[in-house]
Scaffold this motif. Structure first.
Motif, PDB file in Angstrom:
ATOM      1  N   LYS A   1       0.963  -1.123  -0.097  1.00  0.00           N
ATOM      2  CA  LYS A   1      -0.059   0.054   0.142  1.00  0.00           C
ATOM      3  C   LYS A   1       0.956   1.360   0.228  1.00  0.00           C
ATOM      4  O   LYS A   1       0.589   2.441  -0.686  1.00  0.00           O
ATOM      5  CB  LYS A   1      -0.932  -0.078   0.983  1.00  0.00           C
ATOM      6  CG  LYS A   1      -1.991  -0.984   1.224  1.00  0.00           C
ATOM      7  CD  LYS A   1      -2.653  -1.059   2.502  1.00  0.00           C
ATOM      8  CE  LYS A   1      -3.713  -2.582   2.318  1.00  0.00           C
ATOM      9  NZ  LYS A   1      -3.928  -2.691   3.621  1.00  0.00           N
ATOM     10  N   TYR A   2       1.881   1.201   0.878  1.00  0.00           N
ATOM     11  CA  TYR A   2       2.904   2.284   0.865  1.00  0.00           C
ATOM     12  C   TYR A   2       3.413   2.639  -0.336  1.00  0.00           C
ATOM     13  O   TYR A   2       3.538   3.654  -0.804  1.00  0.00           O
ATOM     14  CB  TYR A   2       3.741   1.962   2.121  1.00  0.00           C
ATOM     15  CG  TYR A   2       4.811   3.205   2.272  1.00  0.00           C
ATOM     16  CD1 TYR A   2       4.658   4.149   2.812  1.00  0.00           C
ATOM     17  CD2 TYR A   2       6.165   3.001   1.651  1.00  0.00           C
ATOM     18  CE1 TYR A   2       5.634   5.275   3.199  1.00  0.00           C
ATOM     19  CE2 TYR A   2       6.979   3.828   1.941  1.00  0.00           C
ATOM     20  CZ  TYR A   2       6.564   5.154   2.696  1.00  0.00           C
ATOM     21  OH  TYR A   2       7.755   6.307   2.829  1.00  0.00           O
ATOM     22  N   VAL A   3       3.985   1.655  -0.869  1.00  0.00           N
ATOM     23  CA  VAL A   3       4.724   1.908  -2.422  1.00  0.00           C
ATOM     24  C   VAL A   3       3.880   2.279  -3.254  1.00  0.00           C
ATOM     25  O   VAL A   3       4.156   3.366  -3.839  1.00  0.00           O
ATOM     26  CB  VAL A   3       5.499   0.569  -2.706  1.00  0.00           C
ATOM     27  CG1 VAL A   3       5.903   0.738  -4.145  1.00  0.00           C
ATOM     28  CG2 VAL A   3       6.545   0.110  -1.891  1.00  0.00           C
ATOM     29  N   THR A   4       2.500   1.695  -3.688  1.00  0.00           N
ATOM     30  CA  THR A   4       1.681   2.053  -4.759  1.00  0.00           C
ATOM     31  C   THR A   4       1.516   3.512  -4.543  1.00  0.00           C
ATOM     32  O   THR A   4       1.450   4.352  -5.432  1.00  0.00           O
ATOM     33  CB  THR A   4       0.409   1.030  -4.463  1.00  0.00           C
ATOM     34  OG1 THR A   4       0.635  -0.199  -4.176  1.00  0.00           O
ATOM     35  CG2 THR A   4      -0.278   1.478  -5.809  1.00  0.00           C
ATOM     36  N   LEU A   5       0.724   3.835  -3.150  1.00  0.00           N
ATOM     37  CA  LEU A   5       0.568   5.356  -3.354  1.00  0.00           C
ATOM     38  C   LEU A   5       1.646   6.113  -3.214  1.00  0.00           C
ATOM     39  O   LEU A   5       1.166   7.285  -3.980  1.00  0.00           O
ATOM     40  CB  LEU A   5      -0.326   5.573  -1.678  1.00  0.00           C
ATOM     41  CG  LEU A   5      -1.725   4.987  -2.067  1.00  0.00           C
ATOM     42  CD1 LEU A   5      -2.389   4.900  -0.724  1.00  0.00           C
ATOM     43  CD2 LEU A   5      -2.635   6.059  -2.679  1.00  0.00           C
TER      44      LEU A   5
END
Lengths: 137, 503
Positions: free
Chosen positions: B161-165
């Motif tokens: 989630k962190y990387v995607t956003l």
């Protein structure tokens, strides 16, 4: 996997690749090329060696942990930028040294070259760290 | 040319390189990490003193003059942020000595920690918008690896989630930079500030400003773009959570304050009102999200979001006093929030869990630790005479002075709800009798040696002292914040320092 053709060819290709990578590295100073591409070519040479023989032999051939190679490269690149700091100029200001070889001509060596050498080492180091650890899995 | 301006980049880089070279030498790595963090802190203090005495400092990389080359600029706001990054780096470097497991240490944790500090300091000091993007990426790459290092299942979920956003945010940032370059033909911030004063197409510039707001808003975790934050901050080891909580969102806040004071001030009535509304919504959603949580670090993560609201509230009000409030609040928040994460790590160290339902009895067994928790917790809620009170007071006064009563009322109400959350942690983790204790918990063995415990407490004590200093010497810190805000409100000084001519 051992293939006689590949391993024999590698024995000749490896030095050629490495020479070519250094040629590209130096050529990059004011023509297409440079440390990044040069580093990739050199890393490709070692990757070929790892395919033709095995990873253990490639590591032995390399003689230095690729991780240390990238750290060393960072150090060289950073050092090339820091020389100007000691001379009281801003970080990364190009410094030039002219060596004259009479009657052949003169050679100008500058800090951008060392920066490029640093990039070259970092690229080899990082690429080989990735490739060799994947190959070992 | 002042060397202290470039050292905040060279020190973490050297430290990271040396940590890489000391890959197999555990003691060396640890010593290098702590020494590097300390040197960074010392240099940052030197830089702040220089900027305070001699005004804005500028260094043109490679001696290429602005606006053609990349410049590094330290005004008071930048310098203060670098100092606080140095303090946090030092505190977390010490804290990591005890809490970081051998596995992560031997996979380059210390090198990554210092690469993260490098990216953060670079972002604070650069005077070029594209260069800012590059430093964001340096910071993000280090943070991606730090978050996923260890490869536990919840970590991976949080990391995705962190990387995607954050990648989406980076793409938006890059697109906005490209558009801005198309409009103004330069990316040097001082040069941009001049060119955007009278743009050909004001609406286009406002659109680009909104794109920057979204890009930095994702990184800062403002409403409604904060989802990555509570999904990821509670998954890595606590030292990583602490440094993330200290610095990552604050780099987003710094970038917001920088571009919306220096570059995008053509249409304040629109842009800064949007920021103000988002600030209010951020405060409320963050604090409400925290109430629903029962995990120590998740509560703290939601409170980060709520506090981000306060930081950009000052930007939205956009007066000198309000910006000073924002700066003061940012500094206070970094110290306090990091400290709370560090305390949660001690609770975990002792009890082996972050779940409030399973924690308990900390006050009975560790009264000293409990007081160390109370200082940042009450400060976060804004109880006088601690630092949070003065931050909120300054913001509220500035808000009343500009007749923004709604946001002031929201800020004060959210303060009460924060107190409620902190009380919940206090009651559950510290006050109530511990539910069926794990057999080995709370005895000497779980604590390791006594020395390790005190080493663990030392950064917490350091940060608690800083909180007290911020509370009792609020006047002095506010004076510095006010001058930093003055520099932000009057960009002429900044532009003159960079471009070397009067605008």
């Amino acid at each position: 996997m051992t293939s006689l053709i590949l391993s024999t060819a590698t024995r000749f290709l490896l030095p050629l690749f490495l020479l070519f990578s250094i040629f590209i590295l130096f050529r990059g100073h004011n023509q297409p090329g440079g440390g990044f591409v040069g580093g990739l070519i050199a890393a490709a040479a070692f990757a070929l060696h790892a395919i033709a023989y095995d990873v253990k032999r490639t590591r032995r051939l390399l003689g230095i942990d690729p991780r240390n190679l990238s750290a060393l490269g960072l150090l060289v690149a950073m050092g090339s930028g820091m020389i100007s700091l000691f001379l009281g100029e801003p970080f990364m200001t190009g410094q030039w040294l002219t060596l004259s070889f009479w009657p052949v001509g003169q050679l100008e060596i500058g800090t951008p070259l060392f920066f490029d050498v640093g990039v070259y080492l970092v690229v080899i180091g990082i690429t080989l760290t990735i490739i060799l650890s994947l190959a070992e899995e | 040319m002042k060397i202290q301006l470039i050292l905040p980049l060279l020190i973490p880089l050297t430290t990271a390189i040396l940590s890489l070279l000391a890959w197999n030498w555990s003691t060396g790595r640890r010593a290098i990490s702590v020494a590097g963090a300390f040197l960074l802190l010392a240099d940052a203090a030197w830089l702040l003193a220089t900027v305070w005495d001699d005004g804005i400092q500028v260094m043109a990389m490679g001696n290429w003059p602005a606006p053609f080359g990349i410049v590094f600029v330290a005004d008071l706001f930048s310098a203060m942020m670098v100092v606080i990054a140095g303090v946090m780096g030092f505190a977390v470097a010490i804290y990591s000595l005890v809490t970081m497991d051998r596995g992560r240490e031997s996979f380059g944790y210390y090198a990554l920690l210092h690469f993260l500090l490098l990216g953060v300091c670079g972002a604070f000091l650069t005077g070029d918008l594209f260069n800012l993007y590059v430093w964001f990426e340096v910071m993000l790459m280090a943070s991606f690896v730090l978050l996923a290092l260890g490869g536990e299942r919840p970590q991976m979920e949080g990391a995705i989630k962190y990387v995607t956003l954050n990648l989406i945010s980076s793409a938006l940032f890059l697109a906005a930079v490209g558009l801005l370059y198309g409009v103004a033909g330069t990316l040097n911030m001082a040069d941009l500030a001049q060119k955007l004063r009278a743009p050909d197409d004001a609406n286009l510039v406002t659109t680009i400003a909104m794109l920057f707001l979204v890009a930095f808003g994702i990184k800062a975790g403002i409403f409604p773009l904060f989802f990555w934050l509570p999904a990821s901050y509670h998954t890595p080891p606590v030292a990583v959570s602490a440094i993330f909580a200290a610095l990552l969102t604050k780099v987003g806040v710094y970038a917001l304050i920088r571009v919306f004071t220096l570059l995008f001030v053509q249409d304040i009535g629109y842009t800064h009102t949007v920021i103000l509304i988002l600030a209010g919504l951020t405060m409320v959603t963050g604090v409400l999200g925290a109430i629903a949580q029962n995990e120590f670090r998740r509560i703290l993560a939601f409170h980060i979001i709520s506090q981000i609201g306060y930081m950009i509230m000052g930007l939205g009000i956009f007066t000198q006093a309000a910006l000073a409030g924002s700066i003061f609040y940012t500094l206070h928040h970094i110290i306090v929030k990091t400290n709370l994460f560090l305390v949660s790590g001690v609770a975990h160290f002792v009890h082996g869990t972050y779940d409030l339902k399973k924690l308990g009895g900390l006050y009975k067994n560790f009264p000293g630790l409990s007081f160390l928790f109370l200082i940042p917790a009450l400060s976060l809620a804004g109880v006088p005479p601690l630092s949070g009170f003065f931050g909120k007071l300054t913001l509220a006064q500035a808000g009343i002075a500009s007749e923004q009563y709604v946001i002031v009322a929201t800020a004060l109400a959210v303060g009460l709800l924060t107190l409620f959350s902190m009380t919940k942690i206090w009651l559950e983790a510290f006050w109530k009798a511990p539910p069926q204790l794990p057999t080995e918990a709370c005895d000497a063995k779980a604590l390791g040696s006594r020395a390790a415990y005190y080493l663990l407490l030392s950064p917490i004590i350091l940060l608690a002292l800083l909180t007290l200093i911020f509370g009792f010497a609020a006047e002095a810190i506010l004076v510095v914040s006010l001058r930093a805000a003055e520099q932000l409100m009057n960009p002429a000084e900044y532009i003159r320092a960079v471009l070397g001519k009067t605008s």
